[in-house]
Design a protein around this motif. Sequence first.
Motif, PDB file in Angstrom:
ATOM      1  N   HIS A  22       0.826  -1.219   0.000  1.00 15.87           N
ATOM      2  CA  HIS A  22       0.000   0.000   0.000  1.00 15.87           C
ATOM      3  C   HIS A  22       0.858   1.267   0.000  1.00 15.87           C
ATOM      4  O   HIS A  22       0.539   2.248   0.685  1.00 15.87           O
ATOM      5  N   SER A  23       1.911   1.232  -0.797  1.00 17.30           N
ATOM      6  CA  SER A  23       2.815   2.389  -0.844  1.00 17.30           C
ATOM      7  C   SER A  23       2.117   3.629  -1.387  1.00 17.30           C
ATOM      8  O   SER A  23       2.520   4.752  -1.066  1.00 17.30           O
ATOM      9  N   ASN A  24       1.054   3.457  -2.163  1.00 13.70           N
ATOM     10  CA  ASN A  24       0.321   4.624  -2.659  1.00 13.70           C
ATOM     11  C   ASN A  24      -0.323   5.407  -1.505  1.00 13.70           C
ATOM     12  O   ASN A  24      -0.374   6.632  -1.536  1.00 13.70           O
ATOM     13  N   VAL A  25      -0.786   4.707  -0.482  1.00  9.42           N
ATOM     14  CA  VAL A  25      -1.387   5.371   0.680  1.00  9.42           C
ATOM     15  C   VAL A  25      -0.305   6.106   1.478  1.00  9.42           C
ATOM     16  O   VAL A  25      -0.492   7.250   1.892  1.00  9.42           O
ATOM     17  N   GLN A  27       2.498   7.235   0.291  1.00  2.00           N
ATOM     18  CA  GLN A  27       2.900   8.390  -0.509  1.00  2.00           C
ATOM     19  C   GLN A  27       1.881   9.525  -0.419  1.00  2.00           C
ATOM     20  O   GLN A  27       2.248  10.699  -0.395  1.00  2.00           O
ATOM     21  N   GLU A  28       0.605   9.170  -0.356  1.00  2.00           N
ATOM     22  CA  GLU A  28      -0.439  10.180  -0.224  1.00  2.00           C
ATOM     23  C   GLU A  28      -0.264  10.978   1.070  1.00  2.00           C
ATOM     24  O   GLU A  28      -0.382  12.204   1.076  1.00  2.00           O
ATOM     25  N   VAL A  29       0.040  10.282   2.159  1.00  2.00           N
ATOM     26  CA  VAL A  29       0.244  10.958   3.439  1.00  2.00           C
ATOM     27  C   VAL A  29       1.524  11.790   3.406  1.00  2.00           C
ATOM     28  O   VAL A  29       1.545  12.934   3.867  1.00  2.00           O
ATOM     29  N   ILE A  30       2.581  11.250   2.842  1.00  4.48           N
ATOM     30  CA  ILE A  30       3.842  11.996   2.731  1.00  4.48           C
ATOM     31  C   ILE A  30       3.626  13.282   1.938  1.00  4.48           C
ATOM     32  O   ILE A  30       4.079  14.362   2.338  1.00  4.48           O
ATOM     33  N   GLN A  31       2.918  13.181   0.826  1.00  2.99           N
ATOM     34  CA  GLN A  31       2.668  14.358  -0.016  1.00  2.99           C
ATOM     35  C   GLN A  31       1.776  15.376   0.700  1.00  2.99           C
ATOM     36  O   GLN A  31       2.002  16.584   0.614  1.00  2.99           O
ATOM     37  N   ALA A  32       0.769  14.899   1.409  1.00  3.84           N
ATOM     38  CA  ALA A  32      -0.113  15.806   2.149  1.00  3.84           C
ATOM     39  C   ALA A  32       0.668  16.530   3.241  1.00  3.84           C
ATOM     40  O   ALA A  32       0.492  17.741   3.443  1.00  3.84           O
ATOM     41  N   ALA A  33       1.537  15.808   3.942  1.00  3.67           N
ATOM     42  CA  ALA A  33       2.333  16.426   5.007  1.00  3.67           C
ATOM     43  C   ALA A  33       3.323  17.444   4.437  1.00  3.67           C
ATOM     44  O   ALA A  33       3.602  18.460   5.075  1.00  3.67           O
ATOM     45  N   ALA A  34       3.816  17.192   3.230  1.00  2.00           N
ATOM     46  CA  ALA A  34       4.742  18.137   2.599  1.00  2.00           C
ATOM     47  C   ALA A  34       4.022  19.394   2.112  1.00  2.00           C
ATOM     48  O   ALA A  34       4.601  20.479   2.093  1.00  2.00           O
ATOM     49  N   ALA A  35       2.755  19.245   1.735  1.00  2.99           N
ATOM     50  CA  ALA A  35       2.008  20.361   1.152  1.00  2.99           C
ATOM     51  C   ALA A  35       1.196  21.167   2.161  1.00  2.99           C
ATOM     52  O   ALA A  35       0.703  22.243   1.836  1.00  2.99           O
ATOM     53  N   ASN A  36       1.055  20.647   3.378  1.00  2.00           N
ATOM     54  CA  ASN A  36       0.208  21.279   4.386  1.00  2.00           C
ATOM     55  C   ASN A  36       0.949  21.348   5.714  1.00  2.00           C
ATOM     56  O   ASN A  36       1.681  20.432   6.064  1.00  2.00           O
ATOM     57  N   ASP A  37       0.700  22.423   6.465  1.00  2.00           N
ATOM     58  CA  ASP A  37       1.370  22.573   7.757  1.00  2.00           C
ATOM     59  C   ASP A  37       0.915  21.531   8.771  1.00  2.00           C
ATOM     60  O   ASP A  37       1.718  21.010   9.545  1.00  2.00           O
ATOM     61  N   VAL A  38      -0.396  21.239   8.783  1.00  2.00           N
ATOM     62  CA  VAL A  38      -0.946  20.298   9.751  1.00  2.00           C
ATOM     63  C   VAL A  38      -1.820  19.295   9.000  1.00  2.00           C
ATOM     64  O   VAL A  38      -2.687  19.679   8.223  1.00  2.00           O
ATOM     65  N   LEU A  79      -2.994  -0.258   8.189  1.00  2.00           N
ATOM     66  CA  LEU A  79      -1.859  -1.079   8.624  1.00  2.00           C
ATOM     67  C   LEU A  79      -0.574  -0.616   7.948  1.00  2.00           C
ATOM     68  O   LEU A  79       0.473  -0.517   8.602  1.00  2.00           O
ATOM     69  N   ALA A  80      -0.648  -0.314   6.666  1.00  2.00           N
ATOM     70  CA  ALA A  80       0.538   0.175   5.955  1.00  2.00           C
ATOM     71  C   ALA A  80       1.050   1.465   6.586  1.00  2.00           C
ATOM     72  O   ALA A  80       2.267   1.657   6.737  1.00  2.00           O
ATOM     73  N   LEU A  81       0.128   2.344   6.972  1.00  2.00           N
ATOM     74  CA  LEU A  81       0.530   3.597   7.620  1.00  2.00           C
ATOM     75  C   LEU A  81       1.154   3.342   8.982  1.00  2.00           C
ATOM     76  O   LEU A  81       2.126   3.998   9.367  1.00  2.00           O
ATOM     77  N   LYS A  82       0.613   2.403   9.715  1.00  2.00           N
ATOM     78  CA  LYS A  82       1.175   2.055  11.019  1.00  2.00           C
ATOM     79  C   LYS A  82       2.578   1.472  10.866  1.00  2.00           C
ATOM     80  O   LYS A  82       3.495   1.798  11.633  1.00  2.00           O
ATOM     81  N   MET A  83       2.747   0.600   9.877  1.00  2.00           N
ATOM     82  CA  MET A  83       4.056   0.002   9.635  1.00  2.00           C
ATOM     83  C   MET A  83       5.074   1.072   9.242  1.00  2.00           C
ATOM     84  O   MET A  83       6.218   1.059   9.691  1.00  2.00           O
TER      85      MET A  83
END
Length: 123
Positions: A22-25, A27-38, A79-83
């Motif tokens: 689930h690397s797409n999920v 990556q989605e979180v990584i990109q959101a964190a890079a584009a948004n302060d919180v 689970l992928a995010l937790k890992m």
Amino acid sequence: MRPILSSDAIHPAIGETVSTYHSNVVQEVIQAAAANDVVVVGMKQNPFVKKARKTLQQAGVQFTYLEYGSYTSQWHKRLALKMWSGWATFPMIFVDQTLIGGSDELQALLKNPDENLKSLSRV
């Protein structure tokens, strides 16, 4: 810091499966964190996610919310995010691309004026 299994200790036959789970999920979180302060990463029906979002709203902090299912759906994505993060519960709250924890940790940081969390300043 908790030990993490070295990539050398993962058999080559499963290496790609482990690294792309689930690397797409992720990556989605990584990109959101890079584009948004919180960024708040959560799930439906979780009272701690609702509490964290309400706390940020009441504090006047703008945030981006990503939601991945409920208790019975999309658990593989969570689970992928937790890992990836090493954080076992939701919400996962990122401030300036740094995981600060969940609802309780957010509450503690907002109460501590010594914390240097520029993104948590009032809008």
